[in-house]
Enzyme design. Structure first.
Site, PDB file in Angstrom:
ATOM      1  N   VAL A  23       0.846  -1.198   0.000  1.00  0.00           N
ATOM      2  CA  VAL A  23       0.000   0.000   0.000  1.00  0.00           C
ATOM      3  C   VAL A  23       0.882   1.249   0.000  1.00  0.00           C
ATOM      4  CG1 VAL A  23      -1.641   1.316   1.383  1.00  0.00           C
ATOM      5  CG2 VAL A  23      -1.901  -1.139   1.196  1.00  0.00           C
ATOM      6  N   LYS A  68       1.790   2.221  -7.002  1.00  0.00           N
ATOM      7  CA  LYS A  68       1.359   1.439  -8.158  1.00  0.00           C
ATOM      8  C   LYS A  68       0.529   2.271  -9.133  1.00  0.00           C
ATOM      9  CE  LYS A  68      -0.814  -1.663  -5.688  1.00  0.00           C
ATOM     10  NZ  LYS A  68      -0.637  -1.126  -4.335  1.00  0.00           N
ATOM     11  N   THR A  69      -0.531   2.889  -8.601  1.00  0.00           N
ATOM     12  CA  THR A  69      -1.418   3.638  -9.481  1.00  0.00           C
ATOM     13  C   THR A  69      -0.762   4.923  -9.975  1.00  0.00           C
ATOM     14  OG1 THR A  69      -3.292   2.721  -8.285  1.00  0.00           O
ATOM     15  CG2 THR A  69      -3.740   4.604  -9.683  1.00  0.00           C
ATOM     16  N   ILE A 100      -5.553   5.207  -2.569  1.00  0.00           N
ATOM     17  CA  ILE A 100      -5.199   3.804  -2.789  1.00  0.00           C
ATOM     18  C   ILE A 100      -6.206   3.192  -3.758  1.00  0.00           C
ATOM     19  CG2 ILE A 100      -4.942   1.542  -1.707  1.00  0.00           C
ATOM     20  CD1 ILE A 100      -4.290   3.074   0.887  1.00  0.00           C
ATOM     21  N   HIS A 155      -2.599  -8.065  -3.455  1.00  0.00           N
ATOM     22  CA  HIS A 155      -1.907  -9.091  -4.229  1.00  0.00           C
ATOM     23  C   HIS A 155      -2.788 -10.284  -4.531  1.00  0.00           C
ATOM     24  CE1 HIS A 155       1.052  -6.335  -3.406  1.00  0.00           C
ATOM     25  NE2 HIS A 155       1.098  -6.605  -2.123  1.00  0.00           N
ATOM     26  N   ASN A 187      10.551   2.663  -6.562  1.00  0.00           N
ATOM     27  CA  ASN A 187       9.898   3.964  -6.696  1.00  0.00           C
ATOM     28  C   ASN A 187      10.370   4.990  -5.652  1.00  0.00           C
ATOM     29  OD1 ASN A 187       8.108   5.822  -7.787  1.00  0.00           O
ATOM     30  ND2 ASN A 187       6.369   5.092  -6.592  1.00  0.00           N
ATOM     31  N   ASP A 247      13.225  10.080  -6.197  1.00  0.00           N
ATOM     32  CA  ASP A 247      13.330  11.536  -6.026  1.00  0.00           C
ATOM     33  C   ASP A 247      13.295  11.969  -4.559  1.00  0.00           C
ATOM     34  OD1 ASP A 247      10.577  10.560  -6.330  1.00  0.00           O
ATOM     35  OD2 ASP A 247       9.992  12.633  -5.948  1.00  0.00           O
ATOM     36  N   ALA A 257       7.489   7.856  -9.863  1.00  0.00           N
ATOM     37  CA  ALA A 257       6.180   8.044 -10.492  1.00  0.00           C
ATOM     38  C   ALA A 257       5.789   9.513 -10.454  1.00  0.00           C
ATOM     39  CB  ALA A 257       5.133   7.193  -9.768  1.00  0.00           C
TER      40      ALA A 257
END
Length: 585
Positions: A13, A17-18, A37, A79, A129, A132, A197
């Site tokens: 979480v 991902k999104t 989420i 998952h 991810n 930065d 992302a």
């Protein structure tokens, strides 16, 4: 040309991902999501033109071309949802992208994702991810390799240090990995691609690694076969004017509008007629796009909404086939075989398990079997009243229901108010299992304490001088608890083993209590005792423990105080002298 590969994005979480998919399709689905989420499974087709646009400069540098027609991304909220994307013998996903937060490393859901990826045999790469967020990171380039060269030495060292640490964590899970530009054999090592992302750093390289893996190692799997359309149901919903519809991922074969739909349900295989095949627009998310275009034919890999005459009993994660008249029997056999592979061994007694899809159920049941938890019922769908009734009839530790990503019906909620059954409800498998384990431990501890309260406890008491309130029938005497715990109902004896009587009640400040502990001064009513005849003021008495209570006290020894243990040893000596066989009871 081969079909586009299917990629599933998995991760803990908030790993991003999104946001990663948002960066590719330049949409903002995340902003509309509760808690930022992903709330349900999504599918996005990214066409060749977009891939070429994102990877443009890198394609020129590498002097290469993209041969696949695009990529289909599956965004999984948990998952277990990844397991819904299944086919017989494995997952429909050709490649997995495991999203890891560079600052957090491998977290509980990451471990679940790794297990599911390994169990399904799906090749995957790691998207590391939030690069930065490394202190001091600064670049205008979208390429990680260029951006890394621009960083100050201490920033480069920080990034490399985090990569090495995560390589070590992956190694602990049996995964050999390295930074993507240092991998010499992509079949032997998992590539780690640092990305952001948020700023888009590393996304061109990530897409190039995915494209390279697809073109170099998956060409056979990406062949399109004619005939039966093979898919998996992502979601079932009711659409205005269309009734029940199914969002489907087509992973092989061809779907045509005049085919028959054959699909799996909890009650076996069913079939119906197609009303319409509806495709979402490119670069839109299948669950977000309400402007579908009707088509007569769909080729893999694709997301498609099927409107059918009657989708009775269709469930998420179910296998689905579309076939012409001569192929319907073959399609039925395929669906039957796949449903058989999803059957679970259940017991006469145990917990009840409910999940939102067959794949979720499969993932949860796999974890349950590893934990040796007995299950009496495992089904797709919300928790209903019959589930509560089944659970109520069980032993205490089995009066539980696992509700993975499903709700509770109103009738079931009313039945739950009796507080006899515990429902463990979550969108995360490990939260359900951890919650159950903790509850079961608390339950056992509570049961042990209740068991201890049902037996006579070891105690040494002194009858206080000048505190005789009644001399007999029963005698009521002021007592000091010298050691241990005195409970109502206990028998009392002298230190020589002569039985005096039974504790009828205990009072403290004119109020009845069940027990008194070391240091307490209480009034004790003793039936069978007569002050001045078989007991006197100032006498010391101990509890007379029988063989049954002694066995319970031994079993619960860790709950006894040191004083109780000391008195129990004294009592055992006294009893052994009187009758060496008393323990056999």
């Amino acid at each position: 040309m081969p079909r586009q590969p299917i990629l599933s994005v998995l991760g803990h979480v908030n790993a991003g991902k999104t946001s990663f998919l948002d960066a590719i399709r330049e949409s903002r689905i995340t902003e509309g999501e509760a808690g930022q989420i992903t709330q349900m499974i999504g599918a996005t087709e990214v066409p060749l033109e977009t891939l070429e646009d994102v990877c443009g400069g890198l394609l020129n540098q590498l002097d290469t071309e993209i041969e696949i027609p695009g990529i289909m991304f599956i965004d999984t909220p948990g998952h277990a949802a990844f397991s819904s994307l299944r086919k017989r013998g494995g997952s429909i996903s050709d490649i997995g992208i495991l999203m890891i937060d560079i600052q957090e490393g491998i977290q509980p859901q990451t471990e679940e994702a790794i297990d599911i990826l390994k169990n399904s045999g799906t090749p995957f790469i790691v998207a590391l991810n939030k690069v930065d967020t490394v202190n001091g990171w600064n670049t205008d380039s979208d390429l990680f390799t260029e951006g890394m060269r621009e960083q100050q030495d201490h920033v480069q060292q920080q990034v490399d240090q985090r990569i090495y640490e995560i390589m070590g964590e992956l190694n602990d899970h049996g995964i050999v990995s390295d930074r993507f530009d240092r991998v010499d054999n992509f079949q032997e090592k998992v590539a780690i691609v640092p990305i952001s992302a948020e700023t888009h750093v590393g996304i061109p390289e990530l897409l190039m690694v995915v494209t390279g893996l697809s073109q170099n190692y998956l060409s056979d799997e990406l062949d399109i076969h004619e005939g039966i359309g093979k898919g998996t149901v992502l979601e079932v919903s009711k659409e205005k004017g269309m009734g029940t519809t199914a969002d489907v991922i087509l992973y092989d074969g061809i779907m045509e509008s005049d085919d028959t739909v054959v699909y799996g349900t909890s009650d076996g295989v069913k079939e119906t007629e197609i009303r319409a095949l509806l495709e979402p627009r490119p670069l839109t998310e299948i669950r977000e796009d309400k402007h579908y275009s009707e088509t007569d034919k769909v080729e893999p890999a694709a997301g498609v909404k099927i409107s059918a005459k009657d989708f009775e009993g269709i469930i998420s994660g179910a296998p689905i086939r579309t076939a012409s008249e001569g192929k319907i029997e073959e399609a039925r056999e395929e669906v039957e075989d796949e449903l058989e592979s999803l059957s679970y061994e259940t017991s006469t007694h145990g917990i009840v398990v409910k999940a939102d899809s067959l794949g979720s159920l499969e993932a949860l049941m796999t974890e349950i079997e590893d934990k040796d938890i007995q299950v009496q019922k495992a089904e797709v769908g919300p928790v209903n009243k019959s589930d509560i009734v089944k659970a109520e009839d069980e032993e205490s530790e089995h009066r539980a229901i696992f509700a993975f990503n499903v709700g509770v019906t109103d009738q079931a909620q009313e039945a739950l108010e009796k507080d006899k059954v515990k429902v463990f409800q979550s969108k995360v498998i490990y939260e359900i299992l951890d919650g159950y384990t903790e509850w079961k431990q608390d339950l056992k501890e509570k049961e042990r304490k209740e068991k201890l309260e049902s037996v006579s406890r070891p105690a040494r008491i002194r009858l206080m001088p000048d505190h005789v309130f009644r001399s007999s029938t029963p005698a009521v005497v002021g007592c000091e608890i010298v050691n241990g715990v005195l409970t109502s109902g206990s028998k009392l004896m002298t230190p020589e083993g002569d039985v005096i009587g039974s504790v009828k009640s205990i009072q403290e400040q004119n109020e009845s209590i069940d027990q008194a502990s070391k240091g307490d001064e209480v009034a004790v009513s003793i039936s069978g005792a007569t002050v001045g005849r078989n007991v006197d003021e100032g006498d010391i008495l101990v509890t007379d423990i029988n063989s049954d209570d002694y066995r319970v006290l031994q079993e619960l020894e860790d709950l006894l105080s040191s004083g109780e243990k000391s008195v129990l040893d004294e009592i055992v000596e006294v009893k052994d002298r009187k009758n060496p066989h008393w323990k056999l009871g």
